[in-house]
Design an enzyme around this catalytic site. Structure first.
Site, mmCIF file in Angstrom:
data_model
loop_
_atom_site.group_PDB
_atom_site.id
_atom_site.type_symbol
_atom_site.label_atom_id
_atom_site.label_comp_id
_atom_site.label_asym_id
_atom_site.label_seq_id
_atom_site.Cartn_x
_atom_site.Cartn_y
_atom_site.Cartn_z
ATOM 1 N N CYS D 151 0.804 -1.221 0.000
ATOM 2 C CA CYS D 151 0.000 0.000 0.000
ATOM 3 C C CYS D 151 0.839 1.275 0.000
ATOM 4 O O CYS D 151 0.405 2.319 -0.484
ATOM 5 C CB CYS D 151 -0.959 0.015 1.197
ATOM 6 S SG CYS D 151 -0.157 -0.305 2.774
ATOM 7 N N HIS D 244 -2.235 6.971 3.617
ATOM 8 C CA HIS D 244 -0.790 7.093 3.842
ATOM 9 C C HIS D 244 -0.302 8.415 3.259
ATOM 10 O O HIS D 244 -0.534 8.706 2.075
ATOM 11 C CB HIS D 244 -0.046 5.957 3.149
ATOM 12 C CG HIS D 244 -0.206 4.618 3.803
ATOM 13 N ND1 HIS D 244 -0.858 4.429 5.000
ATOM 14 C CD2 HIS D 244 0.235 3.385 3.425
ATOM 15 C CE1 HIS D 244 -0.823 3.140 5.323
ATOM 16 N NE2 HIS D 244 -0.172 2.493 4.391
#
Lengths: 355, 355, 355, 355
Positions: D151, D244
């Site tokens: 990710c 993120h």
């Protein structure tokens, strides 16, 4: 003077670490045995545990070798006090085995609800220590078990005590906003608490409702009669590291003016200081009353009195009860509400001649 | 069909932004005027405000020019509804001036406590809208002011309504854990809430205690008689972005079994759906009852029903009251509890012929 | 021995409060004057400020009367040191006025970038104190101004120093995750930081890029030549109360094995202890190297050395540079990085005879 | 048209739940099999899993019976696509077994680093899908395995792609501030992240450094040659639920003016829209460039493009590199960076005729 030798059971868990922190540099007690499960046994303590406190681990304790919990029974003669931070599954059996020979001071719930076991908060019910004799006689133990209350009961019982003594209590409603450290480690997953409140803590409400009336009950030598009021709780988890906040509504027997409640708490402080002020872990003030309208707050107030003061604010007339007040309290759940509170209980029992 | 033209007062503040979000793509209403103070006037809306919502601002609204609040009086004929998100200091004067000509639907507290002003929650007290006529007659206004309740009152009043109707209410204790967005922007400083609870919100408890009994009171045509029960509140601020959680203890007149309370709430849902299901902002279910023991939770449940459902969990028998229940509720403070709730009120008033 | 009398300018703000905390019980310095703006002047200090630290305010300081900042000029003869926590708008004029007579030690940026002003970190560039003479001569001042670095520069400069001395530095990339307290109070709104990162802090990157090369530059008596490397920063705000975390990538002139970097830092520690260990605010270790792979962490490590140690972890070979290392550092932004760091600078200047 | 029948492996875990959310109402794909370990097998899905998303679970999926993972091999003929969210310990064996017959699209790392396995991001390296044939031939499989990237690699690879194409890349430094959901559930203990940053995520830096150069490498039919630049990462965990954030410093081969980098990203957007705009999960814009100086922010920007856009801000000239830029990116780690990204990869492979 030689210090009293102590063992800590369940030493590597979070509750055990709190005992180690509470006993660091203690003038009367000294940790000479650390016990934990197989996973940790035979390692140096500092290697066996992940130390969670910002206060660094004492070097000397870190170097001690962790011993296997199952072996504590055969080591008992080496210790004068056993501090237990065992998880409830194993606490009952092991604490009982130790109590045959030695005093066991515990944060576990295993024995709290037994008739011959005091749930001891020296400031509130020192006289319940009388049950120790009953316990020893009835069970044929040379030692005994004395547990402390659930961390959420602690601040509530302390603040209700001067109210009960001065005004009498009829009913209590309490909603708690409890700290994450109350759930141990790893405890509450971060995804569950970020930007959130969890309105439920397993078995917590029952514990508080049951313990508070026992602690505030009258001890007639051989048994305790529960206090004659009722408590209803809702316990929630908030995004706070340490320090349980509780919103309390109390219906009193007699009229309780706000200033009279404050005065009763201050009188209670004076008595506590007289009776317990010489104990190393006792705070200067048992209850700190904050006058600012937005206190107590966990981040600002939880360390007052070394985490041993219960902080009270917003005492005001209740809007429903004819006679009654409402207030907010804060109690440090891992200090006064757990290990350090139990260390103070041990200090009291020592001075009172129970060891 | 042409949409009704609406102005938003206090459009650049957080509460104003919530009106704009609540009205985005609305099938009946259309924003044609945005009013704010001098600092913002004459700028494009998207340049005048710092948009706080993750839902992007509608392009067309962003391009509208913000107008000077002081000028709204002379523009009134252009609008059919005035939505007010004004701060309390200016709300009284400006809302009153607008109401001389047009309907004003407001999130401000300025008029809430006046005898001839309904604090309207359609699901709870639609019949209070009758006061509008009294208000117009008494004040000589062609328009009127209808404010919604404080965001903390909203979920409480909605959940108390079916309990009051089925069992009667004697007393209520409530402790809230309120979201940060309730304090507006910039609102609560981050240093005040990190790892913390703030056990105080200025004037909040008084508002809730006063509004709830008015909202649940009987309207006898010309005035409202407060409901005959008392409420005592403690309001706290928690580290949650949106969604007020409330811990409620209710003493009822009649015995209220847990399953009967749930059933009363579900009946209330059915009635609300029948009466208000056609309103564009009305949720499928007015009250969502969660069966899981650890719900409602703000992060997981606040958006249910588009932020318009009140979510209830942990309904259980109270431990103190002979007759009574306790439960936990969650209400989206900036949707149902503020602008979107007021948009739904406007939808109701429109359909009921008040515009 | 009599303590040196000190004034604190900007005493009621958060930075001023940190000076008061840093000077509490100080063995050499004593606060005898507290200065603030009109809003606070003539009140008791404890009434003029909202105290933000969990460490309670000293009673004696709380009772002192706050004086009007504009009057400090006429009181200068009463003080031996002026500690300034003034906001940048007013710092330039007032610090300059005070420096005509007395030493001014400041957390403000106003004078940092002047050629004759040292940005002093004793452990890193004590020899820059030589500029004080240049400053006094050039400006005709009897006193002087010595500012400390920006709080984000502090830990970076300290950790780069031993690397620069042992291996030479070519380039540095740094990304910071900065604490909320760095923005003062009320500072960052809670709605901006809950469940969030803000990837921007106004002017912070420029300050760090400019200050670090000045601090690590060579002082040739009359001026400082910037160090010959370049720094690129990205500064972000994280949901942390205190303690700036920085991710650093350093390209070195010579090969720098991980163990050699650690060794260089430890040698630096020994030298610092020899040179500054006698200063009351100096920590036992200037740099604490953590071996655990998941440290330093703000909550666990920021108070090491009384908040005066820079904590370093994750020293490892860089994956891009032929010669280079990467590491993570933590520096307490309101202690070492602000008031307490400046108090230590004052201690150094006192011992070095500059007062 | 009949929808393609899909199985989800590891359906009850957090990653599996994200597949179920990503496939809800999908126009081409339909979940007809849910597989999990013994603990969940034979229960209704809604009873077997604790649903973590605020978006309620689809009723129809909730009613499906969970099947035993070990049995998937004998059910393969029922499915056209296998989506795998298996933990790495079991992924290798089970994904391999399924790939003998059917296409397996996976979020697991098990096969990512094999020579004949593409780490597929359609927008970046659609041509790597050519490896599927190599994989089938070499392994004798009728199906295949196509994993997505870690990710944290996702947003980095997407933003580096237009830079690499227009300017060439020499070196990259990246520091991430990663969301809690990246660690799964229960994942990061709340006590570890409150008021904190954790500067370490196990194996994350190695994954990103290795995957990015593979993904951006050239595919010569039978194999991929890694891109010719180097990446150095420091990965940290921040107190953010989803999204993120990455601080990136890029040294380019050619001069890269800030406006030229923006323009290259916008051209990339146009191409992506042309090539992939018809895929149901593709966002309107692959990269959203924010002009505000304090964006992207996880809480405000992570849901842009349905969580499928990479959001970039603060593009500016780097202060160290002769040629280079620095910027901040945000990528939704559980949508684009995991299940929903893999669903889009499956959509691409379907349209490209690989199923």
């Amino acid at each position: 003077m030689d210090k009293m030798k102590c063992a800590v059971l369940g030493a590597t868990g979070v509750a055990g670490q709190q005992f180690i922190e509470a006993l660091a540099g203690h003038p009367w007690f000294e940790i000479t045995g650390l016990y934990a499960s197989e996973k940790s046994a035979n390692k140096k303590y500092k290697e066996a545990c992940t130390w969670h406190s910002p206060t660094p681990l004492e070097e000397a304790v870190g170097e001690q070798k962790v011993q296997l919990l199952d072996n504590v029974g055969s080591d008992l003669k080496q210790y004068e006090i056993i501090f237990s931070a065992l998880p409830s599954e194993v606490a009952r059996q092991i604490e009982g085995a130790c109590a045959k020979e030695k005093p066991v001071i515990s944060t576990a719930a295993a024995y709290r609800y037994e008739e011959d076991v005091p749930v001891l908060i020296p400031e509130v019910n020192a006289e319940h220590a009388g049950l120790i004799k009953v316990q020893q006689k009835g069970r044929g133990w040379k030692g005994f078990v004395v547990p402390g209350p659930n961390c959420t009961t602690m601040g509530l019982a302390i603040t209700l005590k001067p109210i009960a003594d001065s005004f009498g209590i009829k009913n209590v409603f309490m909603t708690s906003m409890q700290a994450l450290s109350g759930a141990g480690y790893p405890g509450v997953p971060s995804l569950d608490i970020i930007d959130n409140i969890i309105p439920y803590i397993s078995k917590e409400e029952e514990k508080v409702e049951q313990e508070a009336v026992k602690i505030l009950g009258k001890c007639s030598g051989s048994s305790v009669a529960n206090a004659g009021f009722r408590i209803s709780c809702t316990c929630t988890r908030a995004n706070v590291s340490d320090g349980h906040t509780e919103s309390v509504f109390v219906e009193t027997e007699k009229h309780a003016a706000v200033e009279d409640v404050s005065a009763a708490m201050e009188r209670f402080n004076s008595e506590c200081k007289k009776k317990f002020g010489h104990l190393p872990s006792a705070p200067e003030r048992t209850i700190v009353i904050k006058e600012e309208e937005n206190r107590p707050q966990p981040r600002l107030d939880r360390e007052l009195g070394g985490g041993m003061s219960t902080v009270v604010g917003r005492i005001r007339k209740d809007a429903v009860f004819e006679n009654g007040v409402k207030y907010v309290l804060l109690s440090h759940n891992t200090k006064k509400g757990a290990a350090k509170g139990e260390v103070m209980a041990a200090e009291y029992l020592h001075k009172a001649g129970y060891f």
